[in-house]
Every structure is written in structure tokens, then in C-alpha cells.
Scaffold this active site. Structure first.
Site, PDB file in Angstrom:
ATOM      1  N   GLY A 293       0.825  -1.194   0.000  1.00 42.92           N
ATOM      2  CA  GLY A 293       0.000   0.000   0.000  1.00 42.92           C
ATOM      3  C   GLY A 293       0.856   1.240   0.000  1.00 42.92           C
ATOM      4  N   GLY A 294       0.253   2.381   0.412  1.00 45.61           N
ATOM      5  CA  GLY A 294       0.987   3.632   0.426  1.00 45.61           C
ATOM      6  C   GLY A 294       2.155   3.622   1.384  1.00 45.61           C
ATOM      7  CB  VAL A 298       2.179  -6.052   4.264  1.00 45.32           C
ATOM      8  CG1 VAL A 298       1.890  -6.803   5.556  1.00 45.32           C
ATOM      9  CG2 VAL A 298       1.782  -4.600   4.385  1.00 45.32           C
ATOM     10  CG  ASP A 409      -8.280   4.664   4.701  1.00 42.49           C
ATOM     11  OD1 ASP A 409      -9.263   4.736   3.939  1.00 42.49           O
ATOM     12  OD2 ASP A 409      -7.188   4.200   4.347  1.00 42.49           O
TER      13      ASP A 409
END
Length: 603
Positions: A293-294, A298, A409
Site C-alpha cells: 500500500g501507500g 507487507v 480510513d
């Protein structure tokens, strides 16, 4: 000079940790932390935890003359209340008395009557009942070594070991408890000895490095040939130090003062070595990669002891990730709830910034909910359990955590599922802390995911608890329908999921919204399905003022007899034709999943 500054910075961190730990460990213990049977705690008196981190006393709230029995956090927050016993039943004067009655219950007595505020689930047996405030901020009621009740769902004492032992109450168990405490004290003494030796070594290295750097500096100034190289090296080092100074400060604060908040007194956030994380992830093998992701990639990993972990590694090119790392690092250690993902530790080494979490074998809710095959595994009762778990976690963030947190979020991919399909809210990189009296904030930098953002946040940068409520409502409708709001459009009417569901409601065909895989498991629960959709509509109303709080949402979901107000039309009910909203969002930079808005200016 770059090396000199780096050594200074490291030395500063070590001295801060040593001084803070020493000051915490040597605070006076003369204050009373336990209320025994037959004793009374009157208004004006208090119980103070062993290291003076928390106290139990009577207080006023919000300029009211009423009195409340509360647990206050003393270290660094000037007496912030973290738990209130009689929030809904305040005392009218200062005649309140806390005591333990003959049945072993904790009772609050006033001049105007006697009311039991705490009923232990198990009766007292030994007649040795007492109430103790622990260094975790947890008030526990116990009968000898047996715990009858606790104010929060965690302990910070060796009694947790005793409580889980099958031979509870025996001399063998008590001896195990004493051995456990002796071991803790011995380990601490060894640690202090190691730290002392390490500091002496570092101080010697510091002195030598200082002398070398001074000599080198003079040589470069006189020769002039290396001036440009040293200037570039100094500028690069300054950028590096600036990048990590806030991280190191956060680590100092968490380990020096917040370690008492994260469970027991020895549960400071562990600092993993980079080599151990490399080994756990097989050198960050692509076969262990779970996603990206940003923040960065992971990975799945396994520690030497066999524990599975999820490893978030900051991408070196990610400006957004650096900010999210600092935010998650400073916030999530303070959060303790079964429906929030647990942070196990971190790695701050060289230019590596890594967060280590408990591993969720079933990954994100979206991986089940929007998969044509897997979503059949989510029957109606499982989906109800997931909705209720998310609601409880969000309620904790808004109302019951030590810090009031707005997530900002919430989406199905940020809800992880454990092996029993229990939901855990994750990804606090964009979360914001609110003050106790703060209800709304404004930002010109909007970070979130289109399809889950409330209209006031997407259009004007305004966010509050009600922004999270809107996101929760969208997830509710997605969970019961098995459809995504973001990207779902009816070709004939150009409606997104919210508009489609609202249209079905107006046509009294709301059961057509049900995921086809739920037909069998929900056939006897159609009333409950309709009620859950109704609550979802209440959460996604256009005006934030019309939306319920999470306390009200939990009550609506748990009490079928509670009458529900009629919802107003949801926000964003028109899909691609809603140019005023979507065009403003499309200018933002998006992450790899093509839905997350990372930077944009509110209007």
C-alpha cells in the site's frame, strides 16, 4: 561531523531511556493502592498505583457540580480520566464513599442512598476481598489471588498468570507466582548492568569519535580539497537525522512513559533487530509478500519461537509511509481491544522503519466478501458477528480508549479476520487524536478511500466521529449485500450501491439487496436483515448531524425492540454522474489499489 551528530543522537536516546526508566522505577511507593474489606475511600481521598501512574478518586466532569468515581492517568496528561464508574448515575454532592460490602461487591455509597456499581460474576469465597489499582490503569477486585472483576479487559500483574493456572489457589501456584516475580526482578538487574556497561562503551566511543571528527574538520578546512564532499555528506546526514528524529522521539516517549499503558509493567514495545526480521521473512521473500500500500510492502513472517507475524516495511520512496509510520507507532501502542489489530513491536535500524503486527491468517474482510467463491463461507450469523465486532472496536476508539481516535480510513480491506473470523480494525496511519471536548476538525489534506468517505470530509475536509460512522454504514451495506460501493454501478440507472439500495427501499424490495449466498442462512432472519440495512441507511445520511453515534449504533444492533428513526436519503446516491464529487476526488494521487486518495485539497 555527520558521524559525530549520529553518535550524539544515539547517546541522547540512551540517556533518555535510562533516566526515564530509572525515574519510573524509583517513584515512591508510600501511597496506598489497595482498598481492603472494611475500609472506605471517601471523597477527597484516593488510591494511587504502585508507581504513581494512575489514581482512583472522586472528580467533577465538564464543569458539573456532580461527582464521579474515576480512574485518572497522572503521568504526562495532567489527570485525564480513563474510566468512570458512575457516568450515568452521578452523585449530587461530596458524600460519596467507595467500599467493599459483605458479599464481596464494590459499592458506591452516598448520603442519598446506596447503589452497587460493580457486581462480581463470581461470589467471594475466602473473605479476603480487596480492590487494587494497577500500573496499567486497571482497577481489579479480587478474593485473595482469585480475580472477581476488573475495570478493563486486560491485567498488568502476575495475577494474570495465577488466574489462568488450572491449579489456582494451591501452594504450588503461589510459589510459581513468587518465582515469576523474582525472575522479573533478576532480569531487570541484569538489564541495568548491561545498559551501564553499554553506556560506558558508547561514552568512550563518543569521546574518540569527537576527537577524530574535530581533527578531520580542521584538516578539511585547511586543505580545501574535501570541502565540497564534506558539505554534501553533512547535508545528507542532516536529512537522514531529520527523517528519523521524530521516530526516535516517539520511541523514547513510548518506552519511557507509555510502556505502562501497554499491558503489564514489563510490556514496553519490543524493538526487533533488522536481522531477526530478515530471518523471519526469509529475507523479505516475494513468496511471503502479503500485499503493498501507500506505506510500503507487507510480508508474512515467523519468529524463532514459531509465532507468525505480519511485517510492514516502509518503502524508502514513500513520504506518505513515513508519516503513517509515526502515526501508527505513537498511537496503536495505547490501544487495547479485541477488535483492534495488535502491534507486537517495531524495527528502527539504519534507514529501515518496520512495524510488526500479529498475523491475521484470513487476511482482509474484502478478500472474502468480494470473492465469488469465498463469500459463501460468510453465512448470516458470521456477518452479524463481523458487523458487531467492527462496531465494538469503533465504539472503543471513539469513547472508551484512553485517547479519542478518529480512524479516517475505515474500509473492508482495513478490517482483518483472525482464524475464528473475528474482525480486527487495522491501519491507523491516517488516524487522528481528538481532545476530550473536541467534536470536529478540519484539514486541507484529505487522506482516505473514495466510496467510504463522508461528504463533509470529501468536499470540505471536515472530519469527526460521524465521518467514521458514515464509513461504517457503507461497510454494513457492503457486508449484507456482498457488493462493493466503490465501483458498483447499475448499467441501466447509473446508481452506486448506496443509490441502488435506497431505490430498492423506496420500492419496498429491500430483500433483493441480500447477497444470494445468504438466502439459506438468512431465511429465518429476514427481519434482522431489514433492520441491519435500516441502521446502515441511518449511518450514511447526507448530514453528519442526522447520523447516530457509535454508542447508538451498538444499541440499535443489540436491541431489537428499540424503534428506529426513518432515514433520510444517503449521500453519494448517484454514481458516475455525480460530477461535483467525483471530479474533485479524481485529482488526488492514488495508491496501487486505485481507490485510496493520498493527497488533495479540500474546498
Amino acid at each position: 561531523m555527520a558521524r559525530f551528530r549520529s553518535i550524539c543522537n544515539t547517546l541522547e536516546v540512551l540517556f533518555f531511556l535510562i533516566f526515564s526508566a530509572w525515574s519510573l522505577g524509583n517513584r515512591g511507593s508510600e501511597a496506598k493502592d489497595t482498598l481492603l474489606a472494611g475500609e472506605k475511600l471517601r471523597d477527597g481521598e484516593n488510591l494511587v498505583s504502585a508507581h504513581k501512574l494512575f489514581e482512583v478518586k472522586f472528580i467533577n466532569l465538564e464543569n458539573s457540580q456532580n461527582r464521579y468515581l474515576a480512574i485518572l492517568y497522572l503521568f504526562g496528561y495532567d489527570g485525564r480520566a480513563v474510566w468512570i464508574a458512575n457516568r450515568d448515575n452521578p452523585l449530587m454532592d461530596s458524600s460519596g464513599v467507595l467500599s467493599i460490602n459483605r458479599k464481596g461487591n464494590l459499592v458506591l455509597t452516598s448520603g442519598k442512598g446506596n447503589s452497587t456499581i460493580i457486581n462480581s460474576e463470581e461470589p467471594a469465597m475466602g473473605g479476603n476481598t480487596s480492590a487494587t489499582i494497577l500500573d496499567s490503569g486497571n482497577l481489579i477486585l479480587r478474593d485473595g489471588e482469585r480475580i472477581l472483576w476488573q475495570s478493563s479487559d486486560y491485567l498488568s500483574d502476575y495475577t494474570l498468570y495465577l488466574q489462568n493456572d488450572t491449579t489456582l489457589g494451591t501452594e504450588t501456584t503461589r510459589e510459581k507466582g513468587r518465582q515469576l516475580l523474582d525472575f522479573g526482578h533478576s532480569a531487570k538487574r541484569k538489564l541495568w548492568l548491561q545498559i551501564t556497561v553499554l553506556v560506558l562503551i558508547i561514552m568512550s566511543a563518543f569521546l574518540i569519535a569527537f576527537i577524530i571528527c574535530r581533527l578531520k574538520s580542521r584538516y578539511c578546512d585547511s586543505g580545501g580539497n574535501n570541502e565540497k564532499n564534506e558539505e554534501n555528506d553533512t547535508a545528507s546526514s542532516r536529512l537522514q537525522l531529520n527523517k528519523f528524529s521524530d521516530i526516535e522521539a516517539a520511541y523514547k516517549n513510548n518506552n519511557a512513559s507509555e510502556q505502562k499503558l501497554c499491558g503489564n509493567k514489563d510490556s514496553e514495545l519490543p524493538l526487533f533487530s533488522f536481522s531477526s526480521i530478515e530471518s523471519a521473512t526469509n529475507n523479505f521473500s516475494t513468496t511471503n509478500k502479503l500485499g503493498e500500500g501507500g506505506f510500503g510492502p507487507v510480508y508474512k513472517g515467523k519468529l524463532v519461537g514459531g509465532q507468525e507475524i505480519a511485517v510492514k516495511r516502509l518503502s524508502k520512496m514513500s513520504r506518505q509511509g513515513l508519516e503513517q509510520f509515526k502515526n501508527e507507532f505513537t498511537l496503536i501502542c495505547k490501544l487495547q481491544h479485541r477488535n483492534l489489530v495488535r502491534l507486537l513491536g517495531c524495527c528502527i535500524e539504519g534507514d529501515e522503519l518496520i512495524l510488526i503486527y500479529e498475523y491475521m491468517p484470513n487476511k482482509g474482510l474484502d478478500s472474502f466478501l468480494f470473492d465469488p467463491m469465498k463469500r459463501a463461507l460468510l453465512d448470516w450469523r458470521t456477518r452479524v458477528s463481523i458487523i458487531e465486532g467492527i462496531a465494538q472496536g469503533l465504539l472503543y476508539l471513539h469513547k472508551y480508549s484512553r485517547l479519542k481516535i478518529i480512524h479516517r480510513d475505515l474500509k473492508t480491506s482495513n478490517v482483518l479476520l483472525d482464524c475464528d473470523m473475528n474482525p480486527k480494525i487495522s491501519d491507523f496511519g491516517t488516524a487522528r487524536v481528538f481532545g476530550q471536548n473536541e467534536s470536529q476538525a478540519n484539514t486541507s489534506r484529505i487522506i482516505g478511500t473514495f466510496g467510504y468517505m463522508s461528504p463533509e470530509y470529501a468536499m470540505d475536509g471536515l472530519f469527526s466521529e460521524k465521518s467514521d460512522v458514515f464509513s461504517f454504514g457503507v461497510m454494513m451495506l457492503e457486508i449484507v449485500s456482498g457488493r462493493k460501493n466503490n465501483g458498483f454501478y447499475q448499467t441501466d440507472s447509473d446508481l452506486n450501491l448506496l443509490g441502488y439500495a435506497w431505490d430498492l427501499r423506496n420500492q419496498e424490495k429491500i430483500l433483493e439487496l441480500m447477497d444470494s449466498t445468504l438466502v439459506d442462512s438468512c431465511s429465518t432472519n429476514e427481519f434482522e436483515f431489514i433492520r441491519y440495512v435500516h441502521v446502515g441507511f441511518l449511518c450514511v445520511q447526507q448530514s453528519a448531524a442526522d447520523r447516530p453515534t457509535m454508542s447508538e449504533v451498538v444499541s440499535m444492533l443489540s436491541n431489537e425492540t428499540t424503534s428506529l428513526p426513518s432515514p433520510k436519503q444517503p449521500a453519494f446516491t448517484i454514481g458516475k454522474s455525480n460530477i461535483g464529487v467525483e471530479s474533485s476526488l479524481s485529482t488526488g494521487q492514488e495508491s496501487v489499489n486505485d481507490v485510496t486518495i493520498s493527497v488533495m485539497n479540500g474546498r
